[in-house]
Design a protein around this motif. Sequence first.
Motif, PDB file in Angstrom:
ATOM      1  N   ALA A 105       0.821  -1.209   0.000  1.00  0.00           N
ATOM      2  CA  ALA A 105       0.000   0.000   0.000  1.00  0.00           C
ATOM      3  C   ALA A 105       0.858   1.263   0.000  1.00  0.00           C
ATOM      4  N   ASP A 106       2.065   1.147   0.556  1.00  0.00           N
ATOM      5  CA  ASP A 106       3.003   2.269   0.558  1.00  0.00           C
ATOM      6  C   ASP A 106       3.743   2.399  -0.778  1.00  0.00           C
ATOM      7  N   GLY A 107       3.426   1.515  -1.734  1.00  0.00           N
ATOM      8  CA  GLY A 107       4.013   1.615  -3.063  1.00  0.00           C
ATOM      9  C   GLY A 107       5.262   0.781  -3.275  1.00  0.00           C
ATOM     10  N   HIS A 108       5.587  -0.100  -2.308  1.00  0.00           N
ATOM     11  CA  HIS A 108       6.783  -0.939  -2.442  1.00  0.00           C
ATOM     12  C   HIS A 108       6.442  -2.250  -3.160  1.00  0.00           C
ATOM     13  N   ALA A 109       7.297  -2.656  -4.058  1.00  0.00           N
ATOM     14  CA  ALA A 109       7.127  -3.935  -4.736  1.00  0.00           C
ATOM     15  C   ALA A 109       7.622  -5.044  -3.811  1.00  0.00           C
ATOM     16  N   PRO A 110       6.859  -6.124  -3.668  1.00  0.00           N
ATOM     17  CA  PRO A 110       7.255  -7.207  -2.757  1.00  0.00           C
ATOM     18  C   PRO A 110       8.619  -7.824  -3.063  1.00  0.00           C
ATOM     19  N   ALA A 111       9.068  -7.737  -4.297  1.00  0.00           N
ATOM     20  CA  ALA A 111      10.376  -8.302  -4.645  1.00  0.00           C
ATOM     21  C   ALA A 111      11.512  -7.358  -4.268  1.00  0.00           C
ATOM     22  N   ASP A 112      11.177  -6.097  -3.956  1.00  0.00           N
ATOM     23  CA  ASP A 112      12.214  -5.098  -3.675  1.00  0.00           C
ATOM     24  C   ASP A 112      12.511  -4.903  -2.200  1.00  0.00           C
ATOM     25  N   LEU A 113      11.664  -5.413  -1.323  1.00  0.00           N
ATOM     26  CA  LEU A 113      11.885  -5.263   0.118  1.00  0.00           C
ATOM     27  C   LEU A 113      12.222  -6.605   0.744  1.00  0.00           C
ATOM     28  N   LEU A 114      13.005  -6.557   1.808  1.00  0.00           N
ATOM     29  CA  LEU A 114      13.342  -7.756   2.569  1.00  0.00           C
ATOM     30  C   LEU A 114      12.418  -7.884   3.774  1.00  0.00           C
ATOM     31  N   VAL A 115      12.290  -9.088   4.258  1.00  0.00           N
ATOM     32  CA  VAL A 115      11.517  -9.342   5.465  1.00  0.00           C
ATOM     33  C   VAL A 115      11.990  -8.427   6.593  1.00  0.00           C
ATOM     34  N   SER A 116      13.309  -8.243   6.713  1.00  0.00           N
ATOM     35  CA  SER A 116      13.856  -7.411   7.787  1.00  0.00           C
ATOM     36  C   SER A 116      13.408  -5.958   7.701  1.00  0.00           C
ATOM     37  N   ASP A 117      12.955  -5.517   6.528  1.00  0.00           N
ATOM     38  CA  ASP A 117      12.491  -4.141   6.359  1.00  0.00           C
ATOM     39  C   ASP A 117      11.146  -3.879   7.024  1.00  0.00           C
ATOM     40  N   VAL A 118      10.332  -4.922   7.198  1.00  0.00           N
ATOM     41  CA  VAL A 118       8.965  -4.710   7.702  1.00  0.00           C
ATOM     42  C   VAL A 118       8.597  -5.573   8.902  1.00  0.00           C
ATOM     43  N   MET A 119       9.438  -6.502   9.287  1.00  0.00           N
ATOM     44  CA  MET A 119       9.099  -7.436  10.371  1.00  0.00           C
ATOM     45  C   MET A 119       8.947  -6.707  11.708  1.00  0.00           C
ATOM     46  N   THR A 120       8.193  -7.326  12.604  1.00  0.00           N
ATOM     47  CA  THR A 120       8.085  -6.857  13.978  1.00  0.00           C
ATOM     48  C   THR A 120       9.150  -7.583  14.771  1.00  0.00           C
ATOM     49  N   LYS A 121       9.999  -6.814  15.442  1.00  0.00           N
ATOM     50  CA  LYS A 121      11.138  -7.395  16.152  1.00  0.00           C
ATOM     51  C   LYS A 121      10.792  -7.733  17.596  1.00  0.00           C
ATOM     52  N   SER A 122      11.491  -8.723  18.123  1.00  0.00           N
ATOM     53  CA  SER A 122      11.372  -9.114  19.535  1.00  0.00           C
ATOM     54  C   SER A 122       9.924  -9.352  19.956  1.00  0.00           C
ATOM     55  N   VAL A 123       9.283 -10.302  19.328  1.00  0.00           N
ATOM     56  CA  VAL A 123       7.878 -10.577  19.605  1.00  0.00           C
ATOM     57  C   VAL A 123       7.695 -11.352  20.903  1.00  0.00           C
ATOM     58  N   GLU A 124       6.505 -11.220  21.443  1.00  0.00           N
ATOM     59  CA  GLU A 124       6.108 -12.000  22.606  1.00  0.00           C
ATOM     60  C   GLU A 124       5.962 -13.460  22.178  1.00  0.00           C
ATOM     61  N   THR A 125       6.234 -14.376  23.081  1.00  0.00           N
ATOM     62  CA  THR A 125       6.032 -15.803  22.838  1.00  0.00           C
ATOM     63  C   THR A 125       5.279 -16.394  24.023  1.00  0.00           C
ATOM     64  N   VAL A 126       4.756 -17.595  23.836  1.00  0.00           N
ATOM     65  CA  VAL A 126       4.052 -18.287  24.919  1.00  0.00           C
ATOM     66  C   VAL A 126       4.519 -19.739  24.991  1.00  0.00           C
ATOM     67  N   PRO A 127       4.507 -20.314  26.206  1.00  0.00           N
ATOM     68  CA  PRO A 127       4.825 -21.730  26.330  1.00  0.00           C
ATOM     69  C   PRO A 127       3.609 -22.577  25.956  1.00  0.00           C
ATOM     70  N   PRO A 128       3.810 -23.847  25.626  1.00  0.00           N
ATOM     71  CA  PRO A 128       2.693 -24.686  25.176  1.00  0.00           C
ATOM     72  C   PRO A 128       1.673 -25.000  26.271  1.00  0.00           C
TER      73      PRO A 128
END
Length: 117
Positions: A53-76
Motif C-alpha cells: 500500500a506504501d508503493g513498495h514492490a514485494p520483490a524489492d523489500l526484505l523481510v527485515s524491512d517490515v518485520m516486527t522485532k522481539s515478539v512475545e512468545t508463549v509456552p505450550p
Amino acid sequence: MDDVMSTPLEMISKDATLEEAATLMTDREISALVVSTDPASIITSTDIVAAAADGHAPADLLVSDVMTKSVETVPPDLYLQQVAAMMTNFGIKHLPVTDGDDYIGMVSSTDVAAQLS
C-alpha cells in the motif's frame, strides 16, 4: 494448547524478500511467519499488504524491512484464556509457541476465538 496452535511452525530468513514470504504464506495457507532472528521476530500478511500500500514492490523489500522485532512468545502449557488476554493487552494477532529455546508452533487470534466459542 497443542490442539489450538498451528504446527509445524513456518519460519523464514530476515534476508528473504516479501515476495518469498507472501508465497510461503499462500502455499501454507497461513498469515504469519516467525523470522529466524535472535530474539525472534515475526512477519504477517498485514505487514506485506501495508508495504504494498506504501508503493513498495514485494520483490524489492526484505523481510527485515517490515518485520516486527522481539515478539512475545508463549509456552505450550499456557491457558488459552491467558493467551487471549495477552493478544488483547498487546494488540497482537499471532503468538509463537516456544518450548524452552525451541519454536514449536504458532497460535493466532482466529485459533483462540474458534476454541473459546
